[in-house]
Scaffold this active site. Structure first.
Site, short mmCIF file in Angstrom:
data_model
loop_
_atom_site.label_atom_id
_atom_site.label_comp_id
_atom_site.label_asym_id
_atom_site.label_seq_id
_atom_site.Cartn_x
_atom_site.Cartn_y
_atom_site.Cartn_z
N ASN A 46 3.34 5.03 -12.85
CA ASN A 46 3.44 5.19 -11.39
C ASN A 46 4.92 5.31 -11.02
OD1 ASN A 46 3.50 4.86 -8.62
ND2 ASN A 46 2.05 3.16 -8.59
N CYS A 84 4.88 4.44 -2.11
CA CYS A 84 4.20 5.47 -2.91
C CYS A 84 3.69 6.63 -2.06
CB CYS A 84 3.05 4.86 -3.69
SG CYS A 84 3.59 3.60 -4.85
N HIS A 115 -1.33 11.00 -5.83
CA HIS A 115 -0.33 10.04 -6.28
C HIS A 115 -0.86 9.39 -7.56
CE1 HIS A 115 2.24 6.67 -6.72
NE2 HIS A 115 1.35 5.79 -6.28
#
Ligand code: ACO
Length: 333
Positions: free
Chosen positions: A290, A114, A260
Site C-alpha cells: 500500500n 490513501c 487504490h
C-alpha cells in the site's frame, strides 16, 4: 469553451530497494504466509536513507511530462497528494515545482491520505473545468515507511514507498470523440466525473499519533484494521455505484478498474460486488504493497505502459483512506 480535462500522460517511480516478506520477517514477528493470506502483499519498495518524498515525486513527474510530450513550462498547476511531506512546510509541491523547472502558476500539497490521488483528480479537473488552469501536474508520492512503527506488525507489513503522476490538459468537449468511438452528449476522452467524500467521525480508525500541533513529533500510523476493512468494503461499493449512476453507466461498461491498492481482499470484494472479472482489475498490491496516495497512479502507469489500458477505454479509479476519506473518478482514456 473548455469543458473537460484529458489525461495526456503518466509516469511513476519506485525506489530501488525491495523488501520481501521473508526479509521483513527477520526483523518483525510475522511471516510470508500470514501476510499473503491476509493482504496479498509479497514485497514492498522502501526509499533509501536521505531519499525524500520530493525526490520520488520529481522522478514520477519527469516521466509523466516525457510521456505526455509536454514541457514543464506549460504546467500552470502542480498538486501533490501526500501524507509524508518532506517538511511540515513549505509544501513539498513547491520543491517539486522548482526542481521540475515550472515557473508558472501555483503548487500545493493535498492531504487525503490513501484517497489523495482521487481527491487530487477532483481538484485538477475542477480547476481545468473552471478555466483556472490549462495544464495540471497531479502527483501522488509517499515515503510511508518513515511513519511506520516497525515494532507494530499489524501495520508495518502493509505499506511501501513510491510515486506516480499524471498530466492533465484542458480540452474542448468532444475533442478526440471519434477516436474514443463515443457518440451523444458525453463525448470524447477525458475525466467524465469525480466524486469525493469524508467522514470525520471515523478519524480514530486510522491516524498518526503525532503532529506539529499536538505532540510536536511526526508520530506513527495507528489502525483498527477490522473496522477499516469493514468501512472500505461498504464505502467503495457505494462510491462506485454513485459514479456509475452519475454517468448513466453499468458495471459492464467499465473496461478497467484501477483501485487504490490497500489489500487484495478489499480489491476482490469490490470486484465481486461489481461483478467485474479479475482480468479487468489492475492489481499491483502484491509487489508495491500500500503506497497510499501513490498507489493508483503507479498502477495506472503500469497498465498504460504495458498496453492494457488503451485510448478510448473507460477507466474507473477508486480509493479510501484515513479520515475516513473516499472517492472515485471515471476517465475515458
Ligand atoms: N503477522 C502475523 N500475525 C499477525 C500480523 C502479522 N503481520 N498482524 C496481526 N497478526 C495476528 C494478530 O496478532 C492476531 O493474532 P491473535 O488472534 O493471536 O490475537 C491475528 O493475526 C488476527 O489479527 P486481526 O487484526 O484480527 O487480523 P485481520 O484478519 O483483521 O487482518 C488486516 C488484519 C490485514 C490488517 C485486516 O484487518 C485488513 O486488511 N484491514 C484493512 C486495513 C487496510 O488495508 N488499511 C490500509 C489503509 S486504509 C486503506 O488503504 C483502504
Amino acid at each position: 469553451m473548455i469543458k473537460r480535462s484529458i489525461i495526456a500522460g503518466c509516469g511513476s517511480y519506485l525506489p530501488e530497494r525491495v523488501v520481501t516478506n521473508e526479509e521483513l520477517s527477520k526483523e518483525v514477528d510475522t511471516d510470508d504466509e500470514w501476510i499473503v493470506a491476509r493482504t496479498g502483499i509479497r514485497q514492498r519498495y522502501i526509499a533509501a536513507d536521505g531519499q525524500q518524498t520530493s525526490d520520488l515525486a520529481l522522478a514520477a513527474a519527469e516521466r509523466a511530462l516525457e510521456h505526455a510530450g509536454i514541457p514543464a513550462s506549460d504546467v500552470d498547476l502542480l498538486v501533490l497528494a501526500t501524507t509524508t511531506p518532506d517538511q511540515t512546510f513549505p509544501a513539498t509541491a513547491t520543491k517539486v515545482q522548482h526542481r521540475l523547472g515550472m515557473t508558472n502558476g501555483a503548487a500545493f500539497d493535498l492531504q487525503a491520505v490513501c484517497s489523495g490521488f482521487v481527491y487530487g483528480l477532483a481538484v485538477a479537473d475542477n480547476f481545468i473545468r473552471a478555466g483556472q488552469a490549462k495544464t495540471v501536474m497531479l502527483i501522488g508520492a509517499e515515503t510511508f515507511s518513515r511513519i511506520l512503527d516497525w515494532e507494530d506488525r499489524t501495520t508495518c507489513v502493509l505499506f511501501g514507498d513510491g510515486a506516480g503522476a499524471v498530466v492533465l490538459r484542458a480540452a474542448e468537449n468532444g475533442e478526440d470523440a471519434e477516436q474514443a468511438g463515443e457518440t451523444g452528449h458525453n463525448r470524447g476522452r477525458g475525466v467524465l466525473s469525480t466524486h469525493i467524500h469524508s467522514d470525520g467521525a471515523t478519524n480514530d480508525l486510522l491516524y498518526v499519533d503525532g503532529g506539529p500541533s499536538s505532540t510536536q513529533t511526526v508520530g506513527h500510523v495507528r489502525m483498527n484494521g477490522r473496522e477499516v476493512f469493514r468501512h472500505a468494503v461498504t464505502n467503495l461499493a457505494s462510491i462506485v455505484d454513485e459514479t456509475l449512476e452519475a454517468n448513466g453507466l453499468a458495471a459492464d461498461d467499465i473496461d478497467w478498474l484501477v483501485p487504490h491498492q490497500a489489500n487484495k481482499r478489499i480489491l476482490d470484494s469490490t470486484a465481486r460486488k461489481l461483478g467485474l472479472p479479475a482480468e479487468k482489475i489492475v492489481v499491483t498490491v502484491e509487489r508495491h504493497a500500500n503506497t497510499s496516495a501513490a498507489s493508483i497512479p503507479l498502477a495506472l502507469d503500469e497498465a498504460v505502459k504495458d498496453g492494457r489500458i488503451k485510448t478510448g477505454d473507460l477507466v474507473l479509479l477508486e480509493a479510501m483512506g484515513g479520515g475516513l476519506t473516499w472517492g472515485a473518478g471515471l476517465v475515458r482514456w
